[in-house]
Write a protein that holds these residues in place. Sequence first.
Motif, mmCIF file in Angstrom:
data_model
loop_
_atom_site.group_PDB
_atom_site.id
_atom_site.type_symbol
_atom_site.label_atom_id
_atom_site.label_comp_id
_atom_site.label_asym_id
_atom_site.label_seq_id
_atom_site.Cartn_x
_atom_site.Cartn_y
_atom_site.Cartn_z
ATOM 1 N N THR A 1 -13.668 3.777 14.110
ATOM 2 C CA THR A 1 -12.918 3.313 12.942
ATOM 3 C C THR A 1 -13.883 2.926 11.825
ATOM 4 O O THR A 1 -15.045 2.578 12.083
ATOM 5 N N ALA A 2 -13.376 2.997 10.613
ATOM 6 C CA ALA A 2 -14.121 2.521 9.452
ATOM 7 C C ALA A 2 -13.114 1.852 8.532
ATOM 8 O O ALA A 2 -12.345 2.522 7.839
ATOM 9 N N SER A 3 -13.079 0.543 8.563
ATOM 10 C CA SER A 3 -12.101 -0.206 7.774
ATOM 11 C C SER A 3 -12.413 -0.085 6.289
ATOM 12 O O SER A 3 -13.556 -0.240 5.859
ATOM 13 N N GLU A 4 -11.387 0.215 5.485
ATOM 14 C CA GLU A 4 -11.561 0.359 4.045
ATOM 15 C C GLU A 4 -10.941 -0.796 3.259
ATOM 16 O O GLU A 4 -11.427 -1.146 2.190
ATOM 17 N N ARG A 5 -9.858 -1.352 3.806
ATOM 18 C CA ARG A 5 -9.216 -2.460 3.097
ATOM 19 C C ARG A 5 -8.414 -3.304 4.076
ATOM 20 O O ARG A 5 -7.619 -2.775 4.848
ATOM 21 N N LEU A 6 -8.626 -4.615 4.019
ATOM 22 C CA LEU A 6 -7.935 -5.534 4.924
ATOM 23 C C LEU A 6 -6.879 -6.378 4.207
ATOM 24 O O LEU A 6 -6.217 -7.183 4.836
ATOM 25 N N PHE A 7 -6.740 -6.201 2.885
ATOM 26 C CA PHE A 7 -5.762 -6.955 2.100
ATOM 27 C C PHE A 7 -5.934 -8.462 2.321
ATOM 28 O O PHE A 7 -5.005 -9.181 2.689
ATOM 29 N N ASP A 8 -7.142 -8.927 2.062
ATOM 30 C CA ASP A 8 -7.470 -10.334 2.312
ATOM 31 C C ASP A 8 -6.646 -11.292 1.460
ATOM 32 O O ASP A 8 -6.420 -12.446 1.853
ATOM 33 N N GLY A 9 -6.190 -10.844 0.290
ATOM 34 C CA GLY A 9 -5.369 -11.695 -0.554
ATOM 35 C C GLY A 9 -4.002 -11.980 0.037
ATOM 36 O O GLY A 9 -3.324 -12.919 -0.390
ATOM 37 N N ILE A 10 -3.600 -11.187 1.008
ATOM 38 C CA ILE A 10 -2.334 -11.424 1.716
ATOM 39 C C ILE A 10 -2.562 -12.328 2.913
ATOM 40 O O ILE A 10 -1.770 -13.237 3.183
ATOM 41 N N ARG A 11 -3.634 -12.110 3.624
ATOM 42 C CA ARG A 11 -3.876 -12.802 4.894
ATOM 43 C C ARG A 11 -3.999 -14.312 4.738
ATOM 44 O O ARG A 11 -3.678 -15.058 5.664
ATOM 45 N N GLY A 12 -4.447 -14.775 3.592
ATOM 46 C CA GLY A 12 -4.641 -16.210 3.413
ATOM 47 C C GLY A 12 -3.413 -16.950 2.918
ATOM 48 O O GLY A 12 -3.490 -18.147 2.631
ATOM 49 N N ASP A 13 -2.281 -16.260 2.825
ATOM 50 C CA ASP A 13 -1.058 -16.869 2.285
ATOM 51 C C ASP A 13 0.078 -16.636 3.270
ATOM 52 O O ASP A 13 0.439 -15.488 3.544
ATOM 53 N N LEU A 14 0.657 -17.704 3.809
ATOM 54 C CA LEU A 14 1.680 -17.572 4.848
ATOM 55 C C LEU A 14 2.897 -16.789 4.360
ATOM 56 O O LEU A 14 3.430 -15.935 5.077
ATOM 57 N N GLU A 15 3.341 -17.072 3.147
ATOM 58 C CA GLU A 15 4.515 -16.372 2.623
ATOM 59 C C GLU A 15 4.235 -14.881 2.452
ATOM 60 O O GLU A 15 5.069 -14.025 2.774
ATOM 61 N N LYS A 16 3.048 -14.561 1.973
ATOM 62 C CA LYS A 16 2.692 -13.154 1.781
ATOM 63 C C LYS A 16 2.542 -12.418 3.104
ATOM 64 O O LYS A 16 3.012 -11.281 3.252
ATOM 65 N N ILE A 17 1.908 -13.035 4.083
ATOM 66 C CA ILE A 17 1.731 -12.355 5.369
ATOM 67 C C ILE A 17 3.074 -12.187 6.067
ATOM 68 O O ILE A 17 3.316 -11.196 6.764
#
Length: 256
Positions: free
Chosen positions: A72-88
């Motif tokens: 695998t080669a990760s390109e994007r983890l959407f970190d701006g979503i992971r740190g917000d409970l409502e967004k995740i």
Amino acid sequence: MHLTTNALVLREVNYKESDKILTLLTEKEGKRTVSAHGCRKKDSPIASACQLLNWGEFTLYEFRGMWSVKETASERLFDGIRGDLEKIALASYLMEVTETLAEEGQPDPGLLSVTLNCLHAMDKLRVPLSQVKSAFEWRSMALAGYEPQLERCGVCFREKPNDPHIHLGEGTVHCAACREKLGEGVSMPLTVSALAALRHIVWGPRKRLLAFRLDVDGMRRLGEASEAYLMTRLERGFRTLDFYKSITYKPNWAKP
């Protein structure tokens, strides 16, 4: 047989002592259920990519009818979503709907695109989550073959329905006064501006999916109708939606 493709992780389930079962939406092969052996070990080179919401390149191999992750080669983890409970919570709902609509082994570039666009908006853009949710629900349902009839009233054929509503079972907009001619089922109210936004979501260019604005009442009606339409058409609920609503619900006494 080997396959290298970009893919989005829709679901992850721990399996055995150090493995996971992943549901991927791939560019080349549509939805695939794969095994990720040893990915839960601390030194696993595939660990970071084998988690919900990851977008990246996956090299898969098939053995005796089962697909497994080789590299695998990760390109994007959407970190701006992971740190917000409502967004995740909302992102998890989007993933569950996408998994439901996607078919095993059938490429679905439209569904993949709208899902990634909505994740990007949640991650990087200042778009209300209610707007992302409703746009995703309407567009994904249209792509799955459940596009509502929006051109005109389904009864009197007015291009601009008076006091517009949408009938969930028939999948058509109509004037409020024409409701009784559609028979049984539930109709939900829209506003003129909400209907215009709905037409933009369903018919507009992919890259401008979220390029609309509504007042509070119009957004509320559009969102209530989109959620009800999706569940009516798919004839099911979603546990991730229940969780999202549980953390966003405010009782009347707590509302400003």
